[in-house]
Design an enzyme around this catalytic site. Structure first.
Site, PDB file in Angstrom:
ATOM      1  N   TRP A 102       0.977  -0.907   0.198  1.00  0.00           N
ATOM      2  CA  TRP A 102      -0.015   0.224  -0.159  1.00  0.00           C
ATOM      3  C   TRP A 102       0.978   1.228  -0.229  1.00  0.00           C
ATOM      4  O   TRP A 102       1.972   0.863   0.600  1.00  0.00           O
ATOM      5  CB  TRP A 102      -0.989  -0.250   1.216  1.00  0.00           C
ATOM      6  CG  TRP A 102      -1.983   1.742   1.175  1.00  0.00           C
ATOM      7  CD1 TRP A 102      -2.970   1.772   0.395  1.00  0.00           C
ATOM      8  CD2 TRP A 102      -1.121   2.750   2.338  1.00  0.00           C
ATOM      9  NE1 TRP A 102      -2.752   2.816   0.933  1.00  0.00           N
ATOM     10  CE2 TRP A 102      -1.675   3.386   1.791  1.00  0.00           C
ATOM     11  CE3 TRP A 102      -0.216   2.937   3.078  1.00  0.00           C
ATOM     12  CZ2 TRP A 102      -2.448   4.611   2.533  1.00  0.00           C
ATOM     13  CZ3 TRP A 102      -0.258   4.272   3.751  1.00  0.00           C
ATOM     14  CH2 TRP A 102      -1.169   5.284   3.066  1.00  0.00           C
ATOM     15  N   GLU A 138      -3.163  -2.701  -2.762  1.00  0.00           N
ATOM     16  CA  GLU A 138      -4.689  -2.122  -1.449  1.00  0.00           C
ATOM     17  C   GLU A 138      -4.452  -1.003  -2.306  1.00  0.00           C
ATOM     18  O   GLU A 138      -4.194   0.112  -2.489  1.00  0.00           O
ATOM     19  CB  GLU A 138      -3.059  -1.807  -0.517  1.00  0.00           C
ATOM     20  CG  GLU A 138      -4.848  -1.694   0.555  1.00  0.00           C
ATOM     21  CD  GLU A 138      -4.433  -1.238   1.726  1.00  0.00           C
ATOM     22  OE1 GLU A 138      -3.713  -1.942   2.993  1.00  0.00           O
ATOM     23  OE2 GLU A 138      -5.289  -1.212   3.127  1.00  0.00           O
ATOM     24  N   LYS A 170      -6.459   2.823  -2.833  1.00  0.00           N
ATOM     25  CA  LYS A 170      -7.214   3.849  -1.759  1.00  0.00           C
ATOM     26  C   LYS A 170      -8.483   5.049  -2.405  1.00  0.00           C
ATOM     27  O   LYS A 170      -8.199   5.218  -3.707  1.00  0.00           O
ATOM     28  CB  LYS A 170      -6.488   4.727  -0.900  1.00  0.00           C
ATOM     29  CG  LYS A 170      -7.071   4.828   0.582  1.00  0.00           C
ATOM     30  CD  LYS A 170      -5.866   5.293   1.420  1.00  0.00           C
ATOM     31  CE  LYS A 170      -6.796   6.379   2.540  1.00  0.00           C
ATOM     32  NZ  LYS A 170      -5.465   5.448   3.795  1.00  0.00           N
ATOM     33  N   ASP A 227      -9.875  -3.178   1.178  1.00  0.00           N
ATOM     34  CA  ASP A 227      -9.976  -2.050   2.699  1.00  0.00           C
ATOM     35  C   ASP A 227     -11.425  -1.606   3.002  1.00  0.00           C
ATOM     36  O   ASP A 227     -11.668  -1.035   2.274  1.00  0.00           O
ATOM     37  CB  ASP A 227      -8.761  -1.575   3.158  1.00  0.00           C
ATOM     38  CG  ASP A 227      -8.839  -0.237   4.453  1.00  0.00           C
ATOM     39  OD1 ASP A 227      -9.585  -0.606   4.993  1.00  0.00           O
ATOM     40  OD2 ASP A 227      -8.046  -1.670   4.916  1.00  0.00           O
ATOM     41  N   HIS A 255     -11.850   2.507   2.329  1.00  0.00           N
ATOM     42  CA  HIS A 255     -11.042   2.916   1.363  1.00  0.00           C
ATOM     43  C   HIS A 255     -12.066   2.931  -0.203  1.00  0.00           C
ATOM     44  O   HIS A 255     -11.367   3.272  -0.549  1.00  0.00           O
ATOM     45  CB  HIS A 255      -9.454   1.783   1.141  1.00  0.00           C
ATOM     46  CG  HIS A 255      -8.528   2.000   1.793  1.00  0.00           C
ATOM     47  ND1 HIS A 255      -7.383   1.603   1.403  1.00  0.00           N
ATOM     48  CD2 HIS A 255      -8.529   2.349   2.808  1.00  0.00           C
ATOM     49  CE1 HIS A 255      -6.738   1.493   2.315  1.00  0.00           C
ATOM     50  NE2 HIS A 255      -7.832   1.700   3.424  1.00  0.00           N
ATOM     51  N   HIS A 291      -8.275  -6.234   4.673  1.00  0.00           N
ATOM     52  CA  HIS A 291      -8.369  -5.502   5.163  1.00  0.00           C
ATOM     53  C   HIS A 291      -9.799  -5.139   5.838  1.00  0.00           C
ATOM     54  O   HIS A 291     -10.515  -3.985   5.541  1.00  0.00           O
ATOM     55  CB  HIS A 291      -7.275  -4.554   5.007  1.00  0.00           C
ATOM     56  CG  HIS A 291      -6.385  -4.508   4.666  1.00  0.00           C
ATOM     57  ND1 HIS A 291      -5.189  -3.513   4.789  1.00  0.00           N
ATOM     58  CD2 HIS A 291      -5.478  -5.472   4.710  1.00  0.00           C
ATOM     59  CE1 HIS A 291      -4.176  -3.942   5.344  1.00  0.00           C
ATOM     60  NE2 HIS A 291      -4.045  -5.473   5.311  1.00  0.00           N
ATOM     61  N   ASP A 331     -12.027   6.687   5.998  1.00  0.00           N
ATOM     62  CA  ASP A 331     -11.355   6.451   6.631  1.00  0.00           C
ATOM     63  C   ASP A 331     -10.339   6.300   7.879  1.00  0.00           C
ATOM     64  O   ASP A 331      -9.333   6.263   7.881  1.00  0.00           O
ATOM     65  CB  ASP A 331     -10.277   5.825   5.325  1.00  0.00           C
ATOM     66  CG  ASP A 331      -8.974   5.102   5.975  1.00  0.00           C
ATOM     67  OD1 ASP A 331      -9.898   3.656   6.060  1.00  0.00           O
ATOM     68  OD2 ASP A 331      -7.492   4.465   5.220  1.00  0.00           O
ATOM     69  N   ASP A 349      -9.940   3.718  10.501  1.00  0.00           N
ATOM     70  CA  ASP A 349      -9.491   2.859  11.038  1.00  0.00           C
ATOM     71  C   ASP A 349      -9.530   2.226  12.391  1.00  0.00           C
ATOM     72  O   ASP A 349      -9.322   2.302  13.356  1.00  0.00           O
ATOM     73  CB  ASP A 349      -7.755   3.089  11.325  1.00  0.00           C
ATOM     74  CG  ASP A 349      -7.423   2.850   9.458  1.00  0.00           C
ATOM     75  OD1 ASP A 349      -7.900   1.331   9.210  1.00  0.00           O
ATOM     76  OD2 ASP A 349      -7.378   3.814   9.139  1.00  0.00           O
ATOM     77  N   ASP A 370      -7.563  -4.558  10.361  1.00  0.00           N
ATOM     78  CA  ASP A 370      -6.294  -3.457   9.769  1.00  0.00           C
ATOM     79  C   ASP A 370      -7.559  -2.277  10.476  1.00  0.00           C
ATOM     80  O   ASP A 370      -8.955  -1.783   9.935  1.00  0.00           O
ATOM     81  CB  ASP A 370      -6.641  -3.196   8.364  1.00  0.00           C
ATOM     82  CG  ASP A 370      -6.149  -1.431   7.634  1.00  0.00           C
ATOM     83  OD1 ASP A 370      -4.583  -1.453   9.155  1.00  0.00           O
ATOM     84  OD2 ASP A 370      -5.141  -1.103   6.772  1.00  0.00           O
TER      85      ASP A 370
HETATM   86  C1  RNT Z   1      -3.877   2.926   4.674  1.00  0.00           C
HETATM   87  C2  RNT Z   1      -4.091   1.133   4.621  1.00  0.00           C
HETATM   88  C3  RNT Z   1      -2.885   0.344   5.597  1.00  0.00           C
HETATM   89  C4  RNT Z   1      -2.636   1.345   6.431  1.00  0.00           C
HETATM   90  C5  RNT Z   1      -1.575  -0.494   7.571  1.00  0.00           C
HETATM   91  C6  RNT Z   1      -1.068   0.090   8.212  1.00  0.00           C
HETATM   92  O1  RNT Z   1      -5.018   3.160   4.363  1.00  0.00           O
HETATM   93  O2  RNT Z   1      -4.963   1.255   4.759  1.00  0.00           O
HETATM   94  O3  RNT Z   1      -3.094  -0.766   5.438  1.00  0.00           O
HETATM   95  O4  RNT Z   1      -3.745   0.977   7.056  1.00  0.00           O
HETATM   96  O5  RNT Z   1      -0.554  -0.701   6.243  1.00  0.00           O
HETATM   97 ZN    ZN Z   2      -5.592  -1.357   4.603  1.00  0.00          ZN
END
Ligand code: RNT
Ligand code: ZN
Length: 419
Positions: free
Chosen positions: A184, A225, A227, A258, A261, A285, A293, A295, A325
């Site tokens: 990523w 990955e 986004k 993810d 994302h 993820h 995003d 998290d 994640d």
């Molecule tokens: C970032 C991505 C990525 C990170 C990790 C730490 O937007 O989601 O995967 O969260 O690699």
């Molecule tokens: Zn991620």
């Protein structure tokens, strides 16, 4: 314990009436590895550059005490989490978590810098997954890495990613299961660019270089990955979904989806069956976006259950790698792991306890009333009795009793750590 068995017997009977075999569901669940991300344990700081702030448009907020500061502390914390989570799992590392006393930069990393992790993984009986860290570094300061206009910067990150694949291969060889290595990058523009193509061309070339050396998929699985935007890359992200989907289809790599994302109304659950028509395998993820995003810790919400349904209904258990994640620094970090990992498994169990064929048959026959009736009725079936029995059988605490151990650990270990 007697109560749990009693409740399980009743649940088995009730699910049996619907044609669902709870014993089989539990057996299947026990074999689904979820990759636990190490970076929840220390707010994505790692050990190579401890004074470096987190960049790349991602962010942790909160100052709950007890973040791990050394590889030993992080492993110790994860050991506790793993003990409280049923099933056999994997651990997901980032390159900045190298365990070494050498002063080594990201373009110099070698498998030996991770030997201690391999020893630990073997001992814990977990496989390892891996990620190059293309952020939180002076060479990522202007927000571009693999797609940078600066050749020197690009070369640095290409070398880093090449080395990470070698480390992933090493993990796979040593531990006997393929290491999913996920790229990523944060690259993107705050404001609308006039050349959207050039960075993508550079990224494509960089990836071609990184993937040049074929590595046996027995050891390493390459994933990338996408986004939609990040902080500081609101207007344009080089590695968009379309970019990586195209790249993955052409080069037969994995694609990472993810859950944070995409645009808020776009659901990963709805993408899985589409991309798996064209790709062999994907990596998830699993995160929880709150407005962006963000998290947040994975909660047992509708989308999590829908994702689990898609994996189970589509028979994709061998094609979807599940990783978590998120990074929340406002709560006990070990509890964050345990809650998220358990939630993922609860969702999978819920999905495994569905008479899939019957509901699909109703749908195929156009009987949408029956489809709705079954789906709704299943919501009040005693799946949590099956979950409790599963925990008991796996030798982990049932219900929320595991928190007692975490609080004890907080008192004895975490509270002694410097802020
Ligand atoms: C970032 C991505 C990525 C990170 C990790 C730490 O937007 O989601 O995967 O969260 O690699
Ligand atoms: Zn991620």
């Amino acid at each position: 314990m007697g109560k749990i068995l009693e409740r399980y017997d009743e649940a088995r009977e009730r699910y049996g009436e619907l044609g669902v075999d709870t014993d089989q569901a539990i057996d299947t669940l026990a074999k689904i590895p979820v990759s636990m991300h190490c970076w929840q344990g220390d707010d994505v700081i790692g050990f190579l550059f401890p004074d470096q702030e987190l960049t790349g448009g991602i962010q942790t907020t909160g100052s709950y005490p007890g973040a791990a500061k050394t590889p030993e502390e992080l492993r110790h914390d994860m050991e506790l989490a793993l003990r409280l989570i049923p099933g056999t799992h994997r651990v997901n590392l980032h390159s900045i978590y190298a365990d070494t006393t050498e002063k080594v930069d990201l373009n110099e990393l070698e498998p030996r810098h991770f030997a201690a992790w391999v020893d630990w993984a073997r001992e814990q009986k977990v496989g390892l997954d891996f990620n190059p860290t293309c952020f939180s570094h002076e060479k990522a300061e202007d927000g571009f890495t693999l797609s940078s206009v600066d050749k020197g910067i690009r070369e640095f990150w290409i070398e880093h990613c090449i080395r990470c694949r070698k480390i992933g291969e090493y993990f796979g060889k040593e531990l006997g299961s393929p290491c999913v290595t996920n790229i990523w990058i944060p690259d993107g523009y705050k404001d609308t660019p006039v050349d959207r193509l050039a960075p993508r061309e550079r990224l494509m070339e960089a990836l071609d270089r990184i993937l040049q050396e074929p590595i046996d998929p027995k050891y390493l699985l390459d994933s990338m990955e996408s986004k939609v935007f990040g902080i500081g890359s609101e207007s344009y992200v080089t590695g968009s979904h379309e970019f990586y989907l195209g790249y993955a289809v052409r080069h037969n790599t994995l694609l990472t989806l993810d859950t944070g994302h995409f645009h808020p109304t776009e659901m990963v659950s709805n993408k899985i069956s589409a991309v798996l028509l064209f790709l062999d395998q994907i990596l998830l993820h699993v995160s929880r976006p709150v407005r962006w995003d963000s998290d947040h810790i994975v909660a047992l919400d509708g989308e999590l259950i829908e994702i689990a349904h898609e994996i189970v209904r589509g028979n994709y258990l061998n094609r979807v790698h599940i990783g978590l994640d998120y990074f929340d620094a406002s709560v006990n970090r070990i509890a964050a792991w345990v809650i998220g990992m358990r939630n993922m498994q609860k969702a999978l169990l819920y999905a495994l306890l569905e008479p899939v064929a019957d509901i699909q048959k109703a749908e195929a026959e156009g009987d949408f009333t029956k489809r709705l009736l079954l789906l709704e009725e299943l919501k009040s079936m005693p799946w949590e009795s099956v979950w409790e029995y599963y925990c008991l059988k796996q030798g982990v605490p049932v219900g929320m009793t595991w928190m007692e151990e975490v609080l004890q650990y907080e008192k004895n270990v975490l509270s002694g750590r410097k802020a």
